[in-house]
Design a protein around this motif. Structure first.
Motif, PDB file in Angstrom:
ATOM      1  N   ASP A 123       6.273 -10.456  61.989  1.00  0.00           N
ATOM      2  CA  ASP A 123       5.366 -10.106  61.677  1.00  0.00           C
ATOM      3  C   ASP A 123       5.278  -9.972  60.098  1.00  0.00           C
ATOM      4  O   ASP A 123       6.317  -9.039  59.616  1.00  0.00           O
ATOM      5  CB  ASP A 123       4.629  -9.292  62.546  1.00  0.00           C
ATOM      6  CG  ASP A 123       3.729  -8.476  62.636  1.00  0.00           C
ATOM      7  OD1 ASP A 123       4.788  -7.291  61.792  1.00  0.00           O
ATOM      8  OD2 ASP A 123       3.136  -7.683  63.359  1.00  0.00           O
TER       9      ASP A 123
ATOM     10  N   ALA B  72       7.530 -10.227  66.573  1.00  0.00           N
ATOM     11  CA  ALA B  72       6.249 -10.726  67.007  1.00  0.00           C
ATOM     12  C   ALA B  72       6.498 -11.670  68.499  1.00  0.00           C
ATOM     13  O   ALA B  72       5.864 -12.103  69.063  1.00  0.00           O
ATOM     14  CB  ALA B  72       5.875 -12.320  66.046  1.00  0.00           C
TER      15      ALA B  72
ATOM     16  N   LEU C  75       5.351 -16.873  59.543  1.00  0.00           N
ATOM     17  CA  LEU C  75       4.050 -16.087  60.089  1.00  0.00           C
ATOM     18  C   LEU C  75       2.935 -15.818  58.502  1.00  0.00           C
ATOM     19  O   LEU C  75       2.426 -15.194  58.953  1.00  0.00           O
ATOM     20  CB  LEU C  75       4.588 -14.851  60.287  1.00  0.00           C
ATOM     21  CG  LEU C  75       4.450 -15.239  61.817  1.00  0.00           C
ATOM     22  CD1 LEU C  75       4.819 -13.753  62.649  1.00  0.00           C
ATOM     23  CD2 LEU C  75       3.286 -15.217  62.477  1.00  0.00           C
TER      24      LEU C  75
ATOM     25  N   ILE D 166      -1.352 -18.487  65.080  1.00  0.00           N
ATOM     26  CA  ILE D 166      -0.145 -18.466  65.331  1.00  0.00           C
ATOM     27  C   ILE D 166       0.643 -19.313  66.449  1.00  0.00           C
ATOM     28  O   ILE D 166       1.239 -19.916  66.297  1.00  0.00           O
ATOM     29  CB  ILE D 166       0.277 -16.996  65.703  1.00  0.00           C
ATOM     30  CG1 ILE D 166      -0.554 -16.243  64.413  1.00  0.00           C
ATOM     31  CG2 ILE D 166       1.588 -16.947  65.746  1.00  0.00           C
ATOM     32  CD1 ILE D 166       0.305 -15.842  63.136  1.00  0.00           C
TER      33      ILE D 166
END
Length: 155
Positions: free
Chosen positions: A118, A124, A153, A24
């Motif tokens: 997410d 997130a 993501l 990420i």
């Protein structure tokens, strides 16, 4: 090329570069870099504040391009904290008029912040873009950044 087309092009570029990347951090760093370079100097600060899993309701600075950013922002504080709480994008034409604005860099005059979710729909991070110009962002910026964040993501 108009701005909406440029965002579509950048979205495809970011998706291509991060395809298969599991980190990420690498995905956020790539998006920050590509967006910052594409819209410089209008994008003065471009980066992510990530939800800190060890602190309840707090963002911590993540990958970014620009001057020194704030290290931590509580949910509900400033523009980024507001977006973390509301889960809705915000365009701020004049940050000095935004109640509770956190001045990480006094050169910033306008800002757009977009939530990043997410795969489970949980917050997130937030993407924060600042400009030294007043009223630098519009609906086209918001739509383009939301589209990029929606796939960031999952690409």
């Amino acid at each position: 090329m108009d701005k909406a087309a440029r965002y579509r092009e950048l979205k495809a570029e970011i998706e291509s570069v991060v395809s298969g990347e599991t980190s990420i951090t690498a995905r956020y760093a790539t998006a920050s870099c590509i967006l910052s370079q594409a819209f410089a100097p209008r994008f003065f600060w471009t980066g992510f504040y990530v939800v800190d899993p060890l602190k309840d309701a707090e963002l911590v600075v993540g990958p970014y391009q620009g001057t020194l950013g704030c290290l931590r922002i509580p949910f509900g504080k400033g523009v980024c904290g507001h977006v973390a709480s509301s889960r809705e994008p915000v365009i701020v034409p004049d940050v000095h008029a935004f109640p509770g604005h956190i001045a990480c860099d006094s050169a910033s005059n306008s800002e757009i912040v977009v939530p990043v979710f997410d795969a489970n729909g949980e917050l997130a991070a937030v993407l924060d873009v600042d400009s030294t110009e007043l009223d630098a962002f519009d609906q086209v910026d918001q739509e383009g950044l939301v589209a990029i964040c929606d796939t960031l993501l999952t690409a």
